[in-house]
Scaffold this motif. Structure first.
Motif, PDB file in Angstrom:
ATOM      1  N   MET A   1      33.686  44.975  31.271  1.00  6.77           N
ATOM      2  CA  MET A   1      33.950  46.411  31.169  1.00  6.77           C
ATOM      3  C   MET A   1      32.692  47.122  30.675  1.00  6.77           C
ATOM      4  SD  MET A   1      37.808  46.468  29.496  1.00  6.77           S
ATOM      5  CE  MET A   1      37.913  48.251  29.617  1.00  6.77           C
ATOM      6  N   ASN A   2      32.414  48.300  31.242  1.00 10.86           N
ATOM      7  CA  ASN A   2      31.267  49.082  30.821  1.00 10.86           C
ATOM      8  C   ASN A   2      31.629  49.981  29.641  1.00 10.86           C
ATOM      9  OD1 ASN A   2      32.717  51.235  32.011  1.00 10.86           O
ATOM     10  ND2 ASN A   2      31.737  50.822  34.000  1.00 10.86           N
ATOM     11  N   THR A   3      30.623  50.680  29.129  1.00  9.39           N
ATOM     12  CA  THR A   3      30.823  51.501  27.926  1.00  9.39           C
ATOM     13  C   THR A   3      31.836  52.603  28.155  1.00  9.39           C
ATOM     14  OG1 THR A   3      28.530  51.076  27.289  1.00  9.39           O
ATOM     15  CG2 THR A   3      29.660  52.900  26.186  1.00  9.39           C
ATOM     16  N   GLU A   4      31.754  53.281  29.314  1.00 14.34           N
ATOM     17  CA  GLU A   4      32.682  54.391  29.588  1.00 14.34           C
ATOM     18  C   GLU A   4      34.130  53.926  29.598  1.00 14.34           C
ATOM     19  OE1 GLU A   4      30.094  53.561  31.329  1.00 14.34           O
ATOM     20  OE2 GLU A   4      28.705  55.268  31.467  1.00 14.34           O
ATOM     21  N   SER A   5      34.375  52.779  30.205  1.00 19.93           N
ATOM     22  CA  SER A   5      35.758  52.291  30.286  1.00 19.93           C
ATOM     23  C   SER A   5      36.285  51.875  28.918  1.00 19.93           C
ATOM     24  CB  SER A   5      35.849  51.122  31.272  1.00 19.93           C
ATOM     25  OG  SER A   5      35.050  50.030  30.839  1.00 19.93           O
ATOM     26  N   ALA A  68      36.106  51.093  35.004  1.00 20.87           N
ATOM     27  CA  ALA A  68      35.762  49.673  34.873  1.00 20.87           C
ATOM     28  C   ALA A  68      35.452  49.028  36.219  1.00 20.87           C
ATOM     29  CB  ALA A  68      36.903  48.932  34.198  1.00 20.87           C
ATOM     30  N   ASN A  69      35.786  49.708  37.304  1.00 20.40           N
ATOM     31  CA  ASN A  69      35.538  49.165  38.650  1.00 20.40           C
ATOM     32  C   ASN A  69      34.803  50.200  39.500  1.00 20.40           C
ATOM     33  OD1 ASN A  69      37.336  46.508  38.751  1.00 20.40           O
ATOM     34  ND2 ASN A  69      38.565  48.099  37.749  1.00 20.40           N
TER      35      ASN A  69
END
Length: 635
Positions: A1-5, A68-69
């Motif tokens: 998962m990235n930071t935004e998600s 996340a995607n």
């Protein structure tokens, strides 16, 4: 998962926790208030604000999936294994659908739960508040359903199919389960099991509330659930094993019949076993509860449990019909069509084809059946219904549902060698339900007059039905790929199976005893015959040494019980005799079909009727004895 998600996930969790606390704390305060509270007061308004905050948290959860995607944004067409392979994907439209649907669903579903809580717990409300709660509640149901479909359809094109059907813990660590995948060892928690537990929980809440309204006590059926639910599982397994013995269990280790975790339950057997055990529990352990009234409350709710439980079949990719074009089913959500594009083995159909979603059709019919039986029949025939009629109506309705569904099934999900077993059970459900209703009305019609006439009539009807049923296909002999169907009378009088000839002789005796019992019951009722036998040893709850007097009609009905049980056993066990006498040296196997199976079922049902009369007499005598002892002590 990235930071935004991660940020949106955490923010969504905080909103859900905060909104949920605000909502449920205000609902609890509203329910606990002793005074009549108007909906214009703060508690309800603050609770709605909490539902809105919780809905915003659901929106952020949906946004988390998309953040996340990021590769989803590059998808322009459905993948090749999809039922919609090659069709265009409008990413902004699907994303908006998911976000809007998530928010509205979070708000409406939360409101629905709170409003149901008010209906169950809040007894004092002014008319305006009560109207507001009712209108909001019934409006929330379709809004919650439609918003759920809208939100999940926004995620539909991007999800992997088949959908996750559970979670496992084992040597492989923690892993997701999907249809078609096999994992050995470890602990498996399937959505199938959770769906049925959720259905049971819903039934419990509805029934517990109904019993509380009448008896002013919660928890009356707590133990009943703990007894009837396992009984239903055991009954469902036993009936599955019996129906699929030659097809699945013959030649396997004996302990395979207990491997319930590998699947194999039938609702028809499970529901019947659960109902019987539940009724007996009420009859003997909750004697202050009117069992017939309780049956009318509890049994129809099984349809709700079945409606929810069928979604477990959806996740397992099972209980579906033949493969058809998707065009005629385009009104269904895309994720449902994608799931029905996958077989039970986890392999997709050709593009543009799905399996007919029988699980959904049956589930909707069960939902309709519940409201028709629990709400419609009492409203239409309130003065004409007898206690227990709604329980009998359940058997009739669900038997009809399965009669419609079974011919549409994919053959791999049929029970029995030729798929007739479930149809036999469906017919039995319909006829047993009709017999229950008939018996209850006969019983009530003669309730003011002591006697065994209603039992004798019902017993005679049950003993007469097999003579017509034996004309139906009664036995299937399977030799390789060839299935030969024999009628009941062809087997009985063809010299093929001595056990069936013996069963027919016992059937004649059973019918004759029932007919004589009916004649004596009628004579006792008319006062033409009054002779009774003294039986000191059969005191049936009376004080020691007090004689009991049995009419000839009662003794004949008890004899009919024994004969009927023996006859039913012979009908069920006759296949082994056929194999020994007719198929010596052959690899063929024999399976019961309509005639023999239904005859055995009805003989068993008819044989139980004298026991009902026996229990009734036992309780009456025991009550009289207790009253006499109390009077003596008082003096």
């Amino acid at each position: 998962m990235n930071t935004e998600s991660i940020v949106t996930l955490v923010a969504g969790a905080l909103l859900v926790i905060g909104g949920g606390y605000l909502f449920y704390s205000r609902i609890a305060a509203f329910n606990k208030a002793e005074a009549v509270i108007s909906y214009r007061k703060k508690p309800l308004y603050l609770s709605l604000a909490g539902a809105g905050i919780l809905g915003a948290g659901f929106l952020l959860f949906a946004l988390t999936f998309f953040l996340a995607n990021p590769d989803w944004a590059s998808m322009e067409v459905y993948p090749s294994e999809s039922v919609f392979a090659g069709e265009a994907i409008n990413y902004p439209l699907y994303m908006a659908s998911a976000l809007i649907g998530a928010f509205v669903f979070g708000f409406s579903a939360t409101s629905l739960v709170g409003l149901i809580s008010i209906r169950l717990k809040k007894e004092k409300m002014d008319p305006a508040t009560k109207k507001f709660v009712n209108v909001f509640l019934y409006c929330s149901i379709p809004v919650a359903i439609l918003s759920f479909v809208l939100g999940t359809s926004g995620l539909g094109p991007f999800v992997t199919y088949p959908l996750i059907s559970g979670i496992g813990f084992g040597e492989e660590g923690v892993y997701w389960l999907r249809a078609g995948e096999r994992h050995s060892g470890g602990l498996h928690i399937t959505w199938y099991a959770l769906c049925y537990l959720l259905g049971v929980a819903l039934c419990y809440i509805i029934c517990d509330h109904a019993l509380y309204k009448r008896y002013h006590k919660h928890g009356i059926i707590d133990t009943l659930v703990l007894v009837a639910f396992p009984a239903g599982i055991i009954g469902g397994r036993i009936w599955y094993v019996v129906g699929n013995w030659n097809r699945e269990f013959a030649g396997r280790p004996w302990y395979s019949v207990f491997e319930i975790w590998n699947g194999g339950l039938t609702i028809l057997g499970g529901a019947a076993a659960g109902i019987i055990v539940g009724f007996l529990f009420l009859r003997f352990r909750r004697k202050y509860v009117d069992p017939r009234w309780a049956v009318d409350i509890i049994v129809p709710t099984i349809l709700l449990a079945q409606f929810i439980g069928r979604w477990g079949n959806f996740f397992n990719c099972e209980v579906y019909g033949q493969a058809v074009s998707v065009e005629g089913w385009s009104f269904l959500p895309n994720w449902l069509l994608e799931q029905m594009h996958i077989s039970n083995a986890g392999t997709p159909l050709p593009v543009g084809q799905i399996y007919v979603p029988l699980f959904l059709i049956e589930g909707v019919m069960n939902l309709i059946g519940y409201f028709l039986i629990a709400k419609g029949l009492p409203a239409l025939f309130k003065k004409k219904l007898s206690g227990g009629d709604l329980g009998g109506a359940y058997f009739i309705w669900y038997g009809l549902v399965r009669m419609v569904m079974e011919p549409m099934r994919d053959s791999s999900f049929n029970m029995g060698t030729d798929g007739a077993w479930s149809v036999v059970n469906s017919m039995a459900y319909i006829l047993i339900g009709a017999a229950i209703v008939l018996y209850l009305h006969l019983h009530d019609a003669s309730a003011k007059k002591e006697g065994t006439l209603p039992y004798a009539i019902s017993s005679l009807v049950f003993a007469s039905l097999p003579f017509a049923l034996l004309a139906l296909p009664s036995l299937n002999v399977v030799d390789g790929s060839e299935i030969v169907v024999y009628g009941g009378y062809q087997i009985i009088f063809g010299g093929m199976a001595p056990a069936y000839l013996a069963a027919f002789v016992f059937l004649l005796v059973c019918w004759l005893v029932s007919a004589v019992a009916f004649a004596f019951s009628l004579l006792y009722r008319k006062g033409v015959f009054s002779f009774r036998l003294k039986a000191d040893r059969l005191s049936l709850g009376q004080a020691k040494g007090t004689p009991s007097y049995f009419g000839v009609d009662s003794l004949l009905l008890y004899a009919d019980f024994v004969i009927g049980i023996v006859t039913a056993i012979l009908f069920f066990a006759g296949t082994s005799s056929l194999g020994a006498a007719y198929l010596v040296g052959s690899e063929a196997t024999a399976n019961l079909s309509y005639g023999f199976a239904l005859s055995a079922v009805f003989l068993l049902a008819g044989s139980l009727l004298p026991l009902i009369e026996l229990w009734g007499r036992y309780d009456r005598n025991k009550t009289l004895r207790r009253e006499e002892e109390t009077s003596v002590q008082a003096l």
